[in-house]
Design a protein around this motif. Structure first.
Motif, short mmCIF file in Angstrom:
data_model
loop_
_atom_site.label_atom_id
_atom_site.label_comp_id
_atom_site.label_asym_id
_atom_site.label_seq_id
_atom_site.Cartn_x
_atom_site.Cartn_y
_atom_site.Cartn_z
N GLY A 34 0.81 -1.21 0.00
CA GLY A 34 0.00 0.00 0.00
C GLY A 34 0.84 1.26 0.00
N TRP A 35 0.13 2.37 0.14
CA TRP A 35 0.77 3.68 0.19
C TRP A 35 0.18 4.47 1.35
CZ3 TRP A 35 4.73 4.95 -3.12
CH2 TRP A 35 4.90 4.14 -4.25
N PHE A 36 1.05 5.12 2.07
CA PHE A 36 0.67 6.11 3.07
C PHE A 36 1.30 7.43 2.64
CE2 PHE A 36 -1.28 4.08 6.84
CZ PHE A 36 -1.22 2.77 6.44
N ARG A 37 0.83 8.50 3.21
CA ARG A 37 1.45 9.80 2.94
C ARG A 37 1.46 10.64 4.21
NH1 ARG A 37 -3.20 12.58 -0.96
NH2 ARG A 37 -4.76 12.93 0.67
N GLN A 38 2.39 11.57 4.22
CA GLN A 38 2.48 12.50 5.35
C GLN A 38 2.81 13.88 4.82
OE1 GLN A 38 5.16 11.37 8.54
NE2 GLN A 38 4.02 12.64 9.99
N PHE A 46 -3.38 6.92 5.63
CA PHE A 46 -3.53 5.86 4.64
C PHE A 46 -4.01 6.44 3.32
CE2 PHE A 46 -4.62 1.82 2.89
CZ PHE A 46 -5.86 1.96 2.29
N VAL A 47 -3.47 5.91 2.22
CA VAL A 47 -3.89 6.34 0.90
C VAL A 47 -4.60 5.20 0.16
CG1 VAL A 47 -3.13 7.17 -1.36
CG2 VAL A 47 -2.03 8.02 0.73
N ALA A 48 -3.91 4.07 0.01
CA ALA A 48 -4.47 2.95 -0.73
C ALA A 48 -3.72 1.67 -0.39
CB ALA A 48 -4.40 3.21 -2.24
N ALA A 60 -8.48 5.56 0.55
CA ALA A 60 -8.98 6.60 1.43
C ALA A 60 -10.05 7.38 0.68
CB ALA A 60 -7.84 7.52 1.85
N ASP A 61 -11.03 7.87 1.40
CA ASP A 61 -12.12 8.63 0.76
C ASP A 61 -11.58 9.83 0.00
OD1 ASP A 61 -14.56 8.12 3.44
OD2 ASP A 61 -13.99 6.87 1.73
N SER A 62 -10.51 10.42 0.49
CA SER A 62 -9.99 11.64 -0.11
C SER A 62 -9.38 11.41 -1.49
CB SER A 62 -8.94 12.26 0.81
OG SER A 62 -7.88 11.33 1.05
N VAL A 63 -9.09 10.15 -1.84
CA VAL A 63 -8.46 9.89 -3.14
C VAL A 63 -9.30 9.00 -4.04
CG1 VAL A 63 -6.19 10.10 -2.03
CG2 VAL A 63 -7.16 7.82 -2.44
N LYS A 64 -10.42 8.51 -3.54
CA LYS A 64 -11.28 7.64 -4.36
C LYS A 64 -11.69 8.35 -5.64
CE LYS A 64 -13.39 4.63 -0.89
NZ LYS A 64 -14.62 4.34 -0.11
N GLY A 65 -11.59 7.62 -6.74
CA GLY A 65 -11.96 8.17 -8.03
C GLY A 65 -10.85 8.94 -8.71
N ARG A 66 -9.78 9.24 -7.97
CA ARG A 66 -8.64 9.97 -8.55
C ARG A 66 -7.37 9.13 -8.59
NH1 ARG A 66 -6.62 14.29 -6.03
NH2 ARG A 66 -7.18 13.57 -3.93
N PHE A 67 -7.18 8.30 -7.59
CA PHE A 67 -5.98 7.47 -7.50
C PHE A 67 -6.33 6.01 -7.79
CE2 PHE A 67 -3.39 10.17 -4.22
CZ PHE A 67 -3.58 11.29 -5.00
#
Length: 123
Positions: A34-38, A46-48, A60-67
């Motif tokens: 997976g991927w995390f970011r800071q 958490f990202v994906a 993550a909800d913040s990246v759904k549909g874009r990542f």
């Protein structure tokens, strides 16, 4: 297991980047990657993630549909395609790996972390 992340850089808002994470070592034991970011001054998030066998993905909800997270089993590499980037996506992105078949529900459950690659999105 060694994780080598690459692909970060500077991009304008609305642009795209693809991150790669090459794995080496005991890769046959990896259950999830997976991927995390800071971001500066913020907590790691958490990202994906993707299950190595079967390819089940979570975002993550913040990246759904874009990542989009994907993997190439033959190359032992996981990717993160990032489209429609926003300034708030600016962060250091870390590739992670987890041994075992139970989905890791927190950062602490991931066994290996890469060195991170910086993504900067300008407005």
């Amino acid at each position: 297991v060694q994780l080598q992340a690459s692909g970060g850089g500077l991009v304008q808002a609305g642009g795209s980047l693809r991150l790669s994470c090459a794995t080496s070592g005991r890769t046959f034991s990896v259950g999830y990657m997976g991927w995390f970011r800071q971001a500066p001054g913020k907590e790691r998030e958490f990202v994906a993630s993707i299950r190595w066998s079967g390819g089940i993905t979570r975002y993550a909800d913040s990246v759904k549909g874009r990542f989009t997270i994907s993997r190439d089993n033959a190359k032992n590499t996981v990717y993160l395609q990032m489209n429609s980037l926003k300034p708030e996506d600016t962060a250091v992105y870390y590739c992670v790996a987890h041994f075992g078949l139970v989905y890791p529900r927190s950062a602490s459950e991931y066994d290996y972390w890469g060195q991170g690659t910086l993504v900067t999105v300008s407005s």
